[in-house]
Design a protein around this motif. Structure first.
Motif, short mmCIF file in Angstrom:
data_model
loop_
_atom_site.label_atom_id
_atom_site.label_comp_id
_atom_site.label_asym_id
_atom_site.label_seq_id
_atom_site.Cartn_x
_atom_site.Cartn_y
_atom_site.Cartn_z
N HIS A 67 0.91 -1.43 0.06
CA HIS A 67 0.12 -0.07 0.27
C HIS A 67 1.19 1.13 -0.38
O HIS A 67 0.74 2.03 -0.32
N GLN A 71 1.13 4.55 -3.13
CA GLN A 71 1.47 5.73 -2.96
C GLN A 71 2.84 6.21 -4.04
O GLN A 71 2.05 7.79 -4.84
N THR A 131 -8.10 14.10 2.46
CA THR A 131 -6.99 13.49 1.89
C THR A 131 -7.88 12.34 0.60
O THR A 131 -8.36 12.52 0.13
N ALA A 133 -5.65 8.68 -1.64
CA ALA A 133 -4.63 8.01 -1.40
C ALA A 133 -5.39 6.54 -1.97
O ALA A 133 -6.85 6.75 -3.27
N PHE A 135 -5.45 2.59 -3.72
CA PHE A 135 -4.72 1.43 -3.25
C PHE A 135 -5.52 0.45 -4.08
O PHE A 135 -6.76 0.49 -5.16
N LEU A 139 -11.71 -1.77 -0.14
CA LEU A 139 -11.63 -0.40 0.79
C LEU A 139 -12.82 -1.46 1.83
O LEU A 139 -14.13 -1.34 1.46
N TYR A 269 -11.63 1.94 6.12
CA TYR A 269 -10.18 1.40 6.14
C TYR A 269 -10.16 0.05 4.39
O TYR A 269 -11.25 0.25 3.27
N ALA A 270 -8.58 0.57 3.61
CA ALA A 270 -8.04 -0.05 2.66
C ALA A 270 -6.74 -0.71 2.34
O ALA A 270 -6.33 0.08 2.95
N GLU A 273 -5.63 -0.81 6.09
CA GLU A 273 -4.68 0.61 6.40
C GLU A 273 -5.94 1.65 6.32
O GLU A 273 -6.64 1.92 5.42
N ARG A 274 -5.72 2.71 7.53
CA ARG A 274 -7.00 3.99 7.59
C ARG A 274 -6.04 4.92 6.50
O ARG A 274 -5.43 5.66 6.70
N ILE A 275 -8.08 4.86 6.55
CA ILE A 275 -7.68 5.86 5.44
C ILE A 275 -8.19 7.66 5.70
O ILE A 275 -7.27 8.12 6.02
N CYS A 276 -9.53 6.95 5.92
CA CYS A 276 -10.56 8.85 6.65
C CYS A 276 -11.46 8.48 6.96
O CYS A 276 -12.19 7.57 6.04
#
Length: 294
Positions: A67, A71, A131, A133, A135, A139, A269-270, A273-276
Motif C-alpha cells: 500500500h 502511493q 485525504t 490515497a 489502494f 476498501l 480502511y483500504a 490501512e486507515r484512510i479517512c
C-alpha cells in the motif's frame, strides 16, 4: 537498473527479515534498500526514490508495505514489483504472483531483465477532509472497518488476539448504519452492516469479499449486505473465504467506475490501512500501475 527496495522487516511477524540479503542479491547489483522506522517515513522515502527517477520500486512485505509503495508509483509509469512477505498478501495473491519471497524476487528480476510489465487498475479514494490515497485490494466501510478501527485503539492484547477481541466487541456493538451510495451518479439509500469496494477480490488474508473483481476491467466491485444479526453475519464469513457469499440473497453486488459513499460515524480502511472518515469518492483508474510481471 536502479532499483529501490522498500522492505518491512516486521512483516509476517518478522519471519522473513533474514531473507532481505538474498532478496537484494536476486534483484541485482544496483539495489538501494529504503529503511524507515515508520510508515510515514517509508512513504516519503519511496516517493523520493520515484521522483529521483528510479527504474523500479519493489515492495517487500505485506499488504501494508505494498500500500505504501502504491502511493509512490501510482500513475507515474514507474515499474512496481512485489515480494510478498506478510501474513495475508492479498493483493499479490490476486494478481497471480509467486507467494514465496525468493521465487517472487526471481520473478521480479526476470521481468526487469525482459522489460515486462502488466497494466493493472488501481482505485483512488478521496475524502471530504482532503485525504487522497490509492489502494489495490479492497476498501472496507462496514463491520470490518469498525473492527480495524477498534483494534487500532487497543493497547492490549498484542498480535492476533487484539484483532479477535475487536471482532467480539464489535459484534456486541453491531448495528446497521444508514448509507448513501452513488454508483456512476445513480443514488441509493440503504441500511447495512457490511459494505466493501474491491479492485481485486480479497482482504483480511483470503476473504474473497469482492469475488469476481478483475483489476483489469476498469470497474470497481461493490458488495453490500443487508442488516444482519450477529449470528447471520458470522455465518457469512466462511462463505466469504470461498467467495460464495455473493450468492446469498441478503448480499447485493454492483459494478461501477466511480463509487461515492457516505455514512455517519464510519471510517474507511483500504488494504488494511486507515484512510479517512466517510464521505469518500472512489474511482477506478485503469492501468494506473505498471506491475513487473511476465
Amino acid at each position: 537498473m536502479n532499483i529501490a527496495l522498500l522492505a518491512n522487516p516486521t512483516a509476517g511477524k518478522g519471519r522473513r527479515a533474514a531473507l532481505l540479503p538474498a532478496i537484494k542479491e536476486r534483484l541485482g547489483a544496483h539495489v538501494t534498500v529504503l529503511g524507515a522506522d515508520s510508515a510515514a517515513a517509508a512513504r516519503e522515502l519511496a516517493g523520493r526514490a520515484v521522483a529521483d527517477g528510479c527504474d523500479a520500486l519493489v515492495a517487500m512485505g505485506g499488504d501494508g508495505t505494498v500500500h505504501l509503495g502504491l502511493q509512490a508509483v501510482a500513475g507515474t509509469g514507474t515499474a512496481f514489483g512485489i515480494v510478498p512477505a506478510g501474513t495475508g498478501n492479498d493483493f499479490a495473491v490476486r494478481l497471480g504472483l509467486p507467494t514465496e519471497p525468493l521465487a517472487a524476487a526471481d520473478a521480479v528480476a526476470g521481468a526487469l531483465a525482459a522489460g515486462a510489465t502488466r497494466d493493472v487498475d488501481l482505485a483512488r479514494v478521496r475524502g471530504e477532509d482532503g485525504t487522497s490515497a490509492w489502494f489495490g485490494a479492497v476498501l472496507a466501510a462496514g463491520f470490518d472497518a469498525f473492527v480495524n478501527e477498534r483494534a487500532n485503539r487497543m493497547r492490549w492484547p498484542k498480535g492476533a488476539q487484539r484483532y479477535n477481541r475487536a471482532i467480539v466487541e464489535e459484534l456486541v456493538a453491531l448495528k446497521p448504519r444508514q448509507y448513501t451510495m452513488r454508483l456512476d451518479g445513480a443514488e441509493s439509500r440503504f441500511a447495512s452492516v457490511l459494505v466493501a469496494v474491491g479492485n481485486t477480490e480479497s482482504y483480511g488474508g483470503g476473504f474473497r469479499i469482492a469475488a469476481g473483481a478483475d483489476p483489469t476491467d476498469g470497474l470497481l466491485d461493490v458488495v453490500v449486505a443487508e442488516p444482519l444479526g450477529r449470528l447471520a453475519l458470522m455465518g457469512l464469513r466462511p462463505k466469504a473465504l470461498k467467495g460464495t457469499h455473493i450468492h446469498d440473497p441478503r448480499v447485493s453486488t454492483y459494478r461501477a467506475k466511480v463509487v461515492e459513499l457516505d455514512a455517519a460515524g464510519v471510517t474507511a480502511y483500504a488494504d488494511g490501512e486507515r484512510i479517512c472518515p466517510l464521505p469518500v469518492t472512489i474511482a477506478c483508474v485503469p492501468g494506473a500501475l505498471k506491475l513487473l510481471q511476465q
